[in-house]
Design a protein around this motif. Structure first.
Motif, PDB file in Angstrom:
ATOM      1  N   VAL A 178       0.838  -1.207   0.000  1.00  0.00           N
ATOM      2  CA  VAL A 178       0.000   0.000   0.000  1.00  0.00           C
ATOM      3  C   VAL A 178       0.870   1.253   0.000  1.00  0.00           C
ATOM      4  N   ALA A 179       1.961   1.232   0.795  1.00  0.00           N
ATOM      5  CA  ALA A 179       2.854   2.386   0.853  1.00  0.00           C
ATOM      6  C   ALA A 179       3.502   2.643  -0.507  1.00  0.00           C
ATOM      7  N   VAL A 180       3.894   1.577  -1.199  1.00  0.00           N
ATOM      8  CA  VAL A 180       4.510   1.724  -2.523  1.00  0.00           C
ATOM      9  C   VAL A 180       3.532   2.337  -3.509  1.00  0.00           C
ATOM     10  N   LEU A 181       2.278   1.859  -3.499  1.00  0.00           N
ATOM     11  CA  LEU A 181       1.284   2.413  -4.420  1.00  0.00           C
ATOM     12  C   LEU A 181       1.028   3.891  -4.134  1.00  0.00           C
ATOM     13  N   MET A 182       0.965   4.244  -2.854  1.00  0.00           N
ATOM     14  CA  MET A 182       0.742   5.655  -2.502  1.00  0.00           C
ATOM     15  C   MET A 182       1.925   6.510  -2.953  1.00  0.00           C
ATOM     16  N   LEU A 183       3.146   6.018  -2.740  1.00  0.00           N
ATOM     17  CA  LEU A 183       4.328   6.761  -3.150  1.00  0.00           C
ATOM     18  C   LEU A 183       4.393   6.887  -4.673  1.00  0.00           C
ATOM     19  N   SER A 184       4.031   5.797  -5.369  1.00  0.00           N
ATOM     20  CA  SER A 184       4.043   5.836  -6.829  1.00  0.00           C
ATOM     21  C   SER A 184       3.017   6.830  -7.360  1.00  0.00           C
ATOM     22  N   THR A 185       1.845   6.860  -6.716  1.00  0.00           N
ATOM     23  CA  THR A 185       0.804   7.802  -7.133  1.00  0.00           C
ATOM     24  C   THR A 185       1.272   9.238  -6.953  1.00  0.00           C
ATOM     25  N   ALA A 186       1.935   9.490  -5.814  1.00  0.00           N
ATOM     26  CA  ALA A 186       2.455  10.834  -5.578  1.00  0.00           C
ATOM     27  C   ALA A 186       3.510  11.205  -6.612  1.00  0.00           C
ATOM     28  N   ALA A 187       4.367  10.246  -6.972  1.00  0.00           N
ATOM     29  CA  ALA A 187       5.396  10.514  -7.983  1.00  0.00           C
ATOM     30  C   ALA A 187       4.775  10.729  -9.353  1.00  0.00           C
ATOM     31  N   LEU A 188       3.694  10.008  -9.638  1.00  0.00           N
ATOM     32  CA  LEU A 188       3.036  10.167 -10.934  1.00  0.00           C
ATOM     33  C   LEU A 188       2.466  11.576 -11.087  1.00  0.00           C
ATOM     34  N   ARG A 189       1.912  12.105 -10.015  1.00  0.00           N
ATOM     35  CA  ARG A 189       1.354  13.457 -10.084  1.00  0.00           C
ATOM     36  C   ARG A 189       2.443  14.500 -10.289  1.00  0.00           C
TER      37      ARG A 189
END
Length: 489
Positions: free
Chosen positions: A10-21
């Motif tokens: 879950v932490a990886v997905l949240m971090l990836s989403t933040a990086a995508l933005r």
């Protein structure tokens, strides 16, 4: 371990989403780093599993192959960099990914499967072939077909667009075969996690194929990375689950194909949905729309009938034909499942072993037909006296058993034994009154206390204790003093 992996995922997905933005490049870097992290975790667990002497040799070989696939995953960034340095830029990602998938395919092929006779193996292979065909239809529709339509059919086009589909379809066939046959009990849950990971990988490669088929070869979709990260997390979870099972010294395991039997039906349904979708998109209800609808309806009827036939076959395989009670195989499977569930839920479970008294005399004096009627009458008593979700079973001859689940306290099992004993009485068979009598043994397991063999052994001892009290109906509860070692002491 699974909780930690879930939190990390879950932490990886949240971090990836933040990086995508923020920007695409940092997003890809974060996603690739996450894949390497899960690969390291999974490889450490896979190495441990491959060295466990408690596992079957073939299963250890499978985990060695999983280790290789995860090593390819970890080394992918370096391999890609090396290929690009050598001038291979267009297919660098494809080469490493295909190597990863092939290693995973070898690993899945090495997992020991449940033993089957020749006919059942053929049925599982045909069902897996149905799933494979459904996958071929899907990949043709979303990726391979559009690419061929845009570039024409040639050997170069087939090679360029067919590498991913070919390895993915081989992987899909191996996964479907494993799920439909069922694995060796020592690898049931790890193989399910691996299978789930490969199915998600198949979806991710479908996204890649869609982009490839629509001229977006150089783009990496966020959904593609989500699928790949999910796959890596599931592979790590599978290896961790195998290590957990080794550490726990799991004593109970079962082979259960469960909902995987519906995979061929899902594949056929998906193929018809795609045909209908294509017909509607082309606005050609004649002739393809009508033919697609008719084919879907015909397949629905055939699949419904096949489901009923399969259900009937399953019931015959798990039911005693004379009494309609569950048979020995279903008793064993239910007991395993009940003990595992009770251990997780913190509740008691119980087994009753019942042996009829005087049944041989009925057979000898009145014949086997009358004896069968006596068994049927006694089965009706069990059906009335055993509350749901308890399961009355006939083990064979005049031997019966009962599985009681979700008990709040042991006395509930004693109440059921008393209810059965109170219901015993004479029954009319061929205009004669025949007394029914039985010896009932009761054994109760606290949450996680006993295995299936142990609780049945205790119920057997209690039943023999009840039989020693006389020919009338009696019931007894297991006590430590009934054990042979205790008696000898």
């Amino acid at each position: 371990m699974h909780l930690a992996l879930g939190v990390l995922y879950v932490a990886v997905l949240m971090l990836s989403t933040a990086a995508l933005r923020a920007d695409v490049a940092p997003y890809e870097a974060v996603a690739e780093g996450a894949r390497v992290l899960f690969g390291v975790i999974g490889m450490v667990a896979a190495i441990r599993a491959s060295r466990a002497p408690a596992l079957l040799p073939r299963l250890r070989q499978a985990w060695r192959a999983v280790t290789v696939s995860l090593a390819v995953l970890i080394a992918s960034p370096l391999l890609v960099a090396g290929l690009k340095a050598a001038g291979i830029t267009a297919a660098a990602d494809d080469v490493t990914h295909v190597a990863f998938v092939i290693a995973l395919l070898v690993a899945l092929q090495r997992f020991p499967l449940a033993p089957m006779n020749r006919r059942d193996r053929l049925k599982a292979a045909l069902d897996a072939g149905t799933v494979l065909t459904g996958g071929m239809v899907l990949l043709w529709y979303v990726s391979f077909g559009p690419y061929v339509d845009a570039h024409g059919l040639s050997l170069a086009v087939v090679v360029a667009a067919g590498v991913y589909p070919l390895v993915d379809l081989a992987l899909l066939f191996i996964v479907a075969r494993a799920l439909l046959r069922g694995s060796d009990p020592s690898a049931t849950r790890p193989l399910r996690l691996l299978a789930a990971g490969t199915l998600v990988l198949f979806a991710g490669d479908g996204v890649h194929g869609y982009l490839h088929g629509h001229g977006q070869v150089e783009m990496h979709s966020p959904w593609q990375f989500v699928c790949w990260i999910t796959t890596d997390a599931l592979l790590a979870a599978a290896a961790a689950e195998q290590c957990r099972a080794i550490s726990a010294g799991r004593r109970e395991a079962r082979t259960d194909r469960g909902s995987s039997r519906h995979m061929p039906f899902a594949a056929v349904t998906m193929a018809h949905v795609l045909m209908l979708t294509a017909a509607l998109q082309e606005d050609e209800l004649y002739p393809w729309g009508g033919l697609a609808i008719g084919g879907a309806v015909l397949s629905a009827f055939v699949l419904c009938r096949q489901t009923l036939v399969q259900r009937e076959s399953d019931e015959r395989a798990s039911t005693d034909s004379l009494t309609g009670l569950a048979n020995r195989a279903r008793f064993r499977a239910t007991s395993y499942r009940n003990l595992a569930r009770s251990a997780r839920a913190g509740r008691h479970s119980a087994v009753l072993v019942i042996d009829m008294n005087g049944f041989k005399e009925v057979n000898d004096t009145l014949g086997h037909k009358s004896g069968d009627l006596v068994l049927v009458e006694f089965a009706e008593i069990l059906k009335r006296c055993v509350p749901a979700p308890g399961l009355p079973c006939r083990m064979g001859g005049d031997e019966f058993s009962v599985v009681l689940t979700d008990l709040d306290y042991p006395e509930q099992a004693y109440e059921v034994a008393g209810r059965i004993a109170a219901a015993m009485g004479p029954v009319a068979i061929d205009n004669r009154l025949i007394p029914l009598a039985a010896s009932i043994g009761v054994a109760v397991s606290a949450p996680g206390e006993l295995t299936h063999d142990e609780i049945v052994h205790r119920a057997d001892l209690a039943m023999y204790r009840a039989k020693a009290l006389g020919p009338e109906t009696r019931w007894a509860v297991w006590q430590a003093s009934l054990e042979p070692q205790a008696a000898a002491a």
